[in-house]
Scaffold this motif. Structure first.
Motif, PDB file in Angstrom:
ATOM      1  N   UNK A   3       0.792  -1.311   0.027  1.00 24.08           N
ATOM      2  CA  UNK A   3       0.041   0.023   0.074  1.00 24.08           C
ATOM      3  C   UNK A   3       0.840   1.269  -0.083  1.00 24.08           C
ATOM      4  N   UNK A   4       1.989   1.233   0.774  1.00 23.95           N
ATOM      5  CA  UNK A   4       3.001   2.210   0.841  1.00 23.95           C
ATOM      6  C   UNK A   4       4.090   1.924   0.175  1.00 23.95           C
ATOM      7  N   UNK A  31       1.501  13.215  -3.672  1.00 22.99           N
ATOM      8  CA  UNK A  31       1.485  13.442  -2.199  1.00 22.99           C
ATOM      9  C   UNK A  31       2.669  12.532  -1.684  1.00 22.99           C
ATOM     10  N   UNK A  32       3.443  12.785  -0.780  1.00 23.89           N
ATOM     11  CA  UNK A  32       4.331  11.841  -0.155  1.00 23.89           C
ATOM     12  C   UNK A  32       3.959  11.742   1.326  1.00 23.89           C
ATOM     13  N   UNK A  38      11.858   8.530   7.073  1.00 25.68           N
ATOM     14  CA  UNK A  38      11.204   7.795   5.858  1.00 25.68           C
ATOM     15  C   UNK A  38      10.180   8.475   5.184  1.00 25.68           C
ATOM     16  N   UNK A  39      10.194   8.277   3.977  1.00 28.35           N
ATOM     17  CA  UNK A  39       9.354   8.830   2.822  1.00 28.35           C
ATOM     18  C   UNK A  39       8.703   7.863   1.897  1.00 28.35           C
TER      19      UNK A  39
END
Length: 61
Positions: A3-4, A31-32, A38-39
């Motif tokens: 999902x991320x 969007x981030x 952590x990104x």
């Protein structure tokens, strides 16, 4: 697919050879999510961003 996504995973999905193209998309509204150092990019946000910025052109004769 998670999902991320990491920046590397997002680049692989978009078939980008460097982060430069990804940074361009982020600068233009992708969007981030930032948590500490952590990104991440939400996979659904990436899909929606690409759908919203898709341009259909007529074929040239």
């Amino acid at each position: 697919m998670s999902e991320y996504l990491t920046y590397k995973e997002a680049c692989e999905i978009l078939h980008l050879k460097s982060y430069k193209g990804l940074y361009y998309l982020i600068k233009n509204g992708l969007p981030v999510i930032v948590i500490g150092n952590s990104k991440r990019i939400n996979a659904n946000d990436l899909k929606k961003f690409m759908e919203d910025h898709t341009v259909t052109t007529a074929p040239k004769d």
